[in-house]
Scaffold this motif. Sequence first.
Motif, PDB file in Angstrom:
ATOM      1  N   ASP A  44       4.540 -60.447 -82.583  1.00 45.61           N
ATOM      2  CA  ASP A  44       3.100 -60.497 -82.894  1.00 45.61           C
ATOM      3  C   ASP A  44       2.256 -60.519 -81.629  1.00 45.61           C
ATOM      4  O   ASP A  44       1.231 -59.839 -81.542  1.00 45.61           O
ATOM      5  CB  ASP A  44       2.767 -61.721 -83.752  1.00 45.61           C
ATOM      6  N   GLU A  45       2.676 -61.275 -80.626  1.00 44.44           N
ATOM      7  CA  GLU A  45       1.931 -61.361 -79.368  1.00 44.44           C
ATOM      8  C   GLU A  45       1.962 -60.033 -78.605  1.00 44.44           C
ATOM      9  O   GLU A  45       0.985 -59.658 -77.965  1.00 44.44           O
ATOM     10  CB  GLU A  45       2.490 -62.476 -78.486  1.00 44.44           C
ATOM     11  N   LEU A  46       3.089 -59.320 -78.674  1.00 41.25           N
ATOM     12  CA  LEU A  46       3.181 -58.021 -78.015  1.00 41.25           C
ATOM     13  C   LEU A  46       2.309 -56.976 -78.728  1.00 41.25           C
ATOM     14  O   LEU A  46       1.689 -56.131 -78.094  1.00 41.25           O
ATOM     15  CB  LEU A  46       4.636 -57.537 -77.965  1.00 41.25           C
ATOM     16  N   VAL A  47       2.248 -57.060 -80.046  1.00 42.04           N
ATOM     17  CA  VAL A  47       1.533 -56.085 -80.869  1.00 42.04           C
ATOM     18  C   VAL A  47       0.013 -56.263 -80.822  1.00 42.04           C
ATOM     19  O   VAL A  47      -0.730 -55.276 -80.806  1.00 42.04           O
ATOM     20  CB  VAL A  47       2.023 -56.195 -82.338  1.00 42.04           C
ATOM     21  N   HIS A  48      -0.438 -57.490 -80.808  1.00 39.94           N
ATOM     22  CA  HIS A  48      -1.845 -57.819 -81.032  1.00 39.94           C
ATOM     23  C   HIS A  48      -2.859 -56.915 -80.314  1.00 39.94           C
ATOM     24  O   HIS A  48      -3.759 -56.378 -80.963  1.00 39.94           O
ATOM     25  CB  HIS A  48      -2.108 -59.291 -80.715  1.00 39.94           C
ATOM     26  N   PRO A  49      -2.755 -56.701 -79.007  1.00 36.21           N
ATOM     27  CA  PRO A  49      -3.792 -55.897 -78.339  1.00 36.21           C
ATOM     28  C   PRO A  49      -3.804 -54.420 -78.732  1.00 36.21           C
ATOM     29  O   PRO A  49      -4.756 -53.712 -78.437  1.00 36.21           O
ATOM     30  CB  PRO A  49      -3.455 -56.022 -76.849  1.00 36.21           C
TER      31      PRO A  49
END
Length: 181
Positions: A44-49
């Motif tokens: 999720d953190e990798l995808v967010h931006p």
Amino acid sequence: MHQLLPRDLRDAIRTIPDYPKPGVMFRDITTLLGDAGAFRRAVDELVHPYAGGKADKVAGIEARGFILGGAVAHQLSAGFVPIRKKGKLPHKTVRVSYLLEYGEDEIEMHADALVKGERVILVDDLIATGGTALAAVKLLRQIGAEVIAACFVIDLPELRGADKLRDAGLEVRTLMSFEGH
């Protein structure tokens, strides 16, 4: 962009001293992958931006980059492109050579994996010296991709790989850093 996550995600990473050689502190993400909550949070953190159609494809570097990159591609509704060591892909390939600490290696991808102009995010588990990641960027650009970012769970900042990628004009996203090698 560099971000430090709360301690709990860092705690999902196992450190193995003196592997693969004395003096190296190997940062093992298999423990993170085995923890459903930590794995989901890291993806999720990798995808967010990049949510909202900013990427056409996600390229993952063998082998842990396949696991993370596949999950990131799924979340972004993007295609996935495996970047492998020489000789592992069955169809026509494009290849680049790059220098290792001692010697040379080659990575490749299928020649038809991308269409010129597609926007690609490169994903791997860890950025150290940046040699493999820079070679992957060169390979993607050689086939006409627009590499919009390189994402890693772990950065080893002393080895300056993330800086080398930034110097090559890339946005770099890491979730955490560990001092030392």
